[in-house]
Design an enzyme around this catalytic site. Structure first.
Site, mmCIF file in Angstrom:
data_model
loop_
_atom_site.group_PDB
_atom_site.id
_atom_site.type_symbol
_atom_site.label_atom_id
_atom_site.label_comp_id
_atom_site.label_asym_id
_atom_site.label_seq_id
_atom_site.Cartn_x
_atom_site.Cartn_y
_atom_site.Cartn_z
ATOM 1 N N GLY A 169 48.884 93.112 49.557
ATOM 2 C CA GLY A 169 47.933 92.295 48.796
ATOM 3 C C GLY A 169 46.917 91.670 49.737
ATOM 4 O O GLY A 169 46.698 92.138 50.857
ATOM 5 N N GLY A 170 46.340 90.566 49.276
ATOM 6 C CA GLY A 170 45.325 89.873 50.075
ATOM 7 C C GLY A 170 45.851 89.431 51.427
ATOM 8 O O GLY A 170 45.072 89.185 52.357
ATOM 9 N N GLY A 404 20.480 111.517 72.211
ATOM 10 C CA GLY A 404 20.664 110.102 71.871
ATOM 11 C C GLY A 404 21.994 109.578 72.391
ATOM 12 O O GLY A 404 22.121 108.394 72.728
ATOM 13 N N ALA A 405 22.983 110.456 72.452
ATOM 14 C CA ALA A 405 24.298 110.027 72.920
ATOM 15 C C ALA A 405 24.241 109.577 74.384
ATOM 16 O O ALA A 405 24.998 108.707 74.807
ATOM 17 C CB ALA A 405 25.306 111.153 72.746
HETATM 18 C C1 HXC Z 1 58.696 84.546 46.388
HETATM 19 C C2 HXC Z 1 59.752 86.400 47.127
HETATM 20 C C3 HXC Z 1 58.526 87.076 47.233
HETATM 21 C C4 HXC Z 1 57.358 86.383 46.868
HETATM 22 C C5 HXC Z 1 60.058 88.410 47.867
HETATM 23 N N1 HXC Z 1 60.673 87.279 47.529
HETATM 24 N N2 HXC Z 1 58.752 88.322 47.675
HETATM 25 N N3 HXC Z 1 59.828 85.138 46.721
HETATM 26 N N4 HXC Z 1 57.494 85.107 46.460
HETATM 27 N N5 HXC Z 1 56.180 86.953 46.958
HETATM 28 C C6 HXC Z 1 62.093 86.990 47.624
HETATM 29 C C7 HXC Z 1 62.921 87.712 46.580
HETATM 30 O O1 HXC Z 1 62.984 86.965 45.430
HETATM 31 C C8 HXC Z 1 64.253 87.803 47.291
HETATM 32 O O2 HXC Z 1 64.891 86.565 47.198
HETATM 33 C C9 HXC Z 1 63.886 87.967 48.733
HETATM 34 O O3 HXC Z 1 62.539 87.482 48.859
HETATM 35 C C10 HXC Z 1 63.915 89.390 49.194
HETATM 36 O O4 HXC Z 1 63.211 90.175 48.253
HETATM 37 P P1 HXC Z 1 63.786 91.526 47.692
HETATM 38 O O5 HXC Z 1 62.901 91.939 46.582
HETATM 39 O O6 HXC Z 1 65.219 91.391 47.415
HETATM 40 O O7 HXC Z 1 63.622 92.452 48.951
HETATM 41 P P2 HXC Z 1 63.130 93.942 49.027
HETATM 42 O O8 HXC Z 1 63.872 94.789 48.054
HETATM 43 O O9 HXC Z 1 63.230 94.311 50.464
HETATM 44 O O10 HXC Z 1 61.624 93.938 48.614
HETATM 45 C C11 HXC Z 1 60.673 93.272 49.412
HETATM 46 C C12 HXC Z 1 59.333 93.247 48.671
HETATM 47 C C13 HXC Z 1 59.545 92.720 47.215
HETATM 48 C C14 HXC Z 1 58.785 94.652 48.614
HETATM 49 C C15 HXC Z 1 58.385 92.385 49.488
HETATM 50 O O11 HXC Z 1 60.292 91.496 47.297
HETATM 51 C C16 HXC Z 1 58.284 92.450 46.508
HETATM 52 O O12 HXC Z 1 57.660 93.359 45.982
HETATM 53 N N6 HXC Z 1 57.920 91.168 46.450
HETATM 54 C C17 HXC Z 1 56.725 90.753 45.743
HETATM 55 C C18 HXC Z 1 55.528 91.145 46.510
HETATM 56 C C19 HXC Z 1 54.285 90.625 45.881
HETATM 57 O O13 HXC Z 1 53.877 91.125 44.800
HETATM 58 N N7 HXC Z 1 53.742 89.606 46.473
HETATM 59 C C20 HXC Z 1 52.521 89.027 46.035
HETATM 60 C C21 HXC Z 1 51.448 89.935 46.626
HETATM 61 S S1 HXC Z 1 49.882 89.350 46.300
HETATM 62 P P3 HXC Z 1 66.489 86.422 47.265
HETATM 63 O O14 HXC Z 1 66.736 84.993 46.975
HETATM 64 O O15 HXC Z 1 67.040 87.369 46.235
HETATM 65 O O16 HXC Z 1 66.867 86.808 48.648
HETATM 66 C C22 HXC Z 1 49.580 88.407 47.562
HETATM 67 C C23 HXC Z 1 48.301 87.734 47.420
HETATM 68 C C24 HXC Z 1 47.873 87.128 48.720
HETATM 69 O O17 HXC Z 1 50.307 88.250 48.453
HETATM 70 C C25 HXC Z 1 46.494 86.665 48.431
HETATM 71 C C26 HXC Z 1 45.769 86.251 49.659
HETATM 72 C C27 HXC Z 1 44.344 86.080 49.341
#
Ligand code: HXC
Length: 510
Positions: A169-170, A404-405
């Site tokens: 993501g971002g 040019g290079a």
């Molecule tokens: C809160 C999160 C989290 C998140 C993971 N966890 N991502 N908690 N916010 N973004 C937590 C899970 O609940 C879990 O907690 C632990 O971290 C591990 O995650 P799992 O899913 O069990 O691990 P895994 O299977 O390895 O998957 C990892 C992952 C997946 C691929 C990162 O967790 C995932 O897709 N997370 C969401 C990613 C996402 O969409 N993020 C937002 C992106 S947008 P427990 O308690 O069970 O251990 C973004 C915008 C930024 O980031 C903008 C900037 C401008």
């Protein structure tokens, strides 16, 4: 008192466990180290000073009020790499998946602010699920706070990112604005939108690794500079890399004593250029034979290999090396190589690193793909970068410097300080064949005449002496003496002072 001290030690021990043993084991099972293990490998033994170990998030929603973990998913602090100060943040995937909360972001901002105040590089070890979903816009604000600091720190202190897990993501834009990105193969990935969204929107089916893994980003996209086998290798390479860099834009890079003698002559360089102008040779060999102990840290080795970029030392001092590679696309400049080298040259210029350029370039790569892709604009990036650079610039033309290079590759005309040519250099508008076909078009079909014209052109231009007679080359040098010449040149140029006219900033063709 003893009780209070014991309480502190207990709290520290708990904090060091992050998300708990089960999650640590899961991290290890994936072949990944924990945030703290990584820091330990990155910095010198006993040098790490941790800050914010007890910081907790402030979120009250979605049951988060009772779910706090000391440190809130990121280890931050200062340390030393071979005795030199560095600030580090290391995201802890065992705590809420390393996701970024407002408090987590504040910790990162805090060390970035300190790094800017004292003038020290920042290294970020990224392993995060992105924005802390429960915190909503607070998390997005936190990212923006980090981005703003990345921007202000750019060109002031070196910033290095190591991607050691998810970065999606971002969130990718913080590393994207740092100077160098290292990625770990198979366990790290970076993308703006993941495979599921890609499938929904474009119907493409790709894996995480294909879409944003280390190989993808070091070959196709050039988002990252190096792909490393595992966490340990990545951190060891970052330590090695760090030694080439100055701490900030007001300091010179560190000098490192070398066993290599300055005056070492490398006789084999006298025969490295093949007799046929169309035969390639490996420019890596030339670089390795010239720099201290053959130690060359190449950046982006797997992308746009027709140009080589990287760091080395001459007489113990860091130089940034840019070199055309005749083995790939005959060393032509194209869109990718121009972008790669331009960013590298600008990094060197930001951080007082002299630029050493080896030239063997037959010109720009022709074709619709290049023209439609904007070679005009992208080629201009390299021209602009070389022309604005005020650090010492030494250029060695080994063979072709056409068209040019020739101008672009740190020529005298772009304020090259010392421009050398080997006797095998050919400095001309183009190669003999192309030139004769244009200026002696009337003779085409008459093989004898064409051969005579070609010889006439080669005698006149396929050498460095016309350029030397006009002062565009400072000296035609023996290849075996190249190291000595460069070392001397760098010594002379050590205190070079050159300022560009005042401006807010230039407008490089982006
Ligand atoms: C809160 C999160 C989290 C998140 C993971 N966890 N991502 N908690 N916010 N973004 C937590 C899970 O609940 C879990 O907690 C632990 O971290 C591990 O995650 P799992 O899913 O069990 O691990 P895994 O299977 O390895 O998957 C990892 C992952 C997946 C691929 C990162 O967790 C995932 O897709 N997370 C969401 C990613 C996402 O969409 N993020 C937002 C992106 S947008 P427990 O308690 O069970 O251990 C973004 C915008 C930024 O980031 C903008 C900037 C401008």
């Amino acid at each position: 008192m003893k009780e209070i001290l014991e309480k502190l030690e207990k709290k520290r021990t708990e904090a060091r466990l992050g998300g708990g043993q089960k999650r640590i084991d899961a991290q290890h099972a994936r072949g990944k180290l924990t945030a703290r293990e990584r820091v330990e490998l990155l910095v010198d033994e006993d040098s790490f000073e941790e800050y914010g170990m007890f910081v907790e998030h402030r979120c009250q929603d979605f049951g988060m009020a009772d779910a706090t973990v000391p440190g809130d998913g990121v280890v931050t602090g200062s340390g030393a790499i071979n005795g030199r100060l560095v600030y580090v943040f290391s995201q802890d995937f065992t705590v809420f998946g390393g996701s970024l909360s407002a408090a987590h972001a504040e910790k990162i901002c805090n060390i970035m602010d300190m790094a800017m105040k004292v003038g020290a590089p920042v290294i970020g070890l990224n392993d995060s699920g992105g924005a802390r979903i429960q915190e909503g816009v607070e998390s997005l604000a936190g990212y923006a706070d980090v981005f703003q600091r990345n921007i202000l720190a750019s060109g002031v202190v070196p910033q290095i990112s190591v991607i050691m897990g998810p970065c999606a993501g971002g969130a990718v834009y913080s590393p994207a604005m740092t100077d160098f990105i290292f990625m770990v193969k198979n366990t790290s990935y970076m993308f703006v939108t993941g495979p599921d969204v890609v499938k929904t929107v474009t119907n493409e089916i790709v894996t995480h690794e294909e879409l944003g893994g280390a190989i993808t980003h070091t070959t196709k996209s050039a988002v990252a500079d190096k792909a490393l086998e595992n966490d340990v290798e990545a951190l060891a390479q970052v330590r090695r890399f760090f030694d080439f860099l100055p701490l900030n834009n007001r300091e010179k890079p560190p000098a490192r004593p070398s066993f290599d003698t300055v005056g070492r002559e490398e006789k084999s360089l006298d025969s490295v250029i093949p007799t046929s102008a169309n035969k390639p040779y490996d420019m890596h060999e030339v670089i390795q034979k010239i720099v201290d102990e053959g130690d060359f840290f190449e950046t982006q080795p797997a992308h746009a290999a027709n140009i080589i970029t990287g760091f080395a030392r001459i007489d113990g001092e860091t130089v940034g090396v840019v070199a055309n590679q005749p083995m790939v696309l005959a060393g032509c400049l194209d869109i990718d190589s121009a972008k790669k080298a331009a960013r590298f040259v600008r990094f060197c210029d930001c951080f007082n690193i002299p630029i050493l350029t080896f030239v063997d370039v037959p010109g720009f790569l022709p074709g619709t793909a290049q023209e439609y892709g904007g070679i005009i604009k992208h080629g201009a990036k390299l021209l602009y970068a070389y022309g604005e650079a005020t650090v010492p610039k030494i250029t060695v033309i080994t063979r072709k410097a056409y068209g040019g290079a020739y101008d672009v590759m740190a020529s005298k005309h772009l304020r090259g300080d010392l421009n050398y040519a080997w006797p095998t250099a050919e400095i001309a508008v183009m190669g003999a064949k192309g030139a004769v076909e244009i200026i002696f078009r009337a003779d085409l079909g008459d093989e004898k005449k064409i051969a005579a014209r070609t010889k006439e052109y080669e005698d006149r231009f396929a050498n460095p002496f016309v350029a030397a007679s006009k002062g565009f080359i400072d000296e035609v040098i023996m290849p075996h003496s190249t190291r000595r010449r460069i070392a001397r040149g760098l010594k002379i140029l050590k205190n070079k002072k050159l300022d560009n006219p005042w401006k807010k900033h230039g407008n490089i063709p982006l």
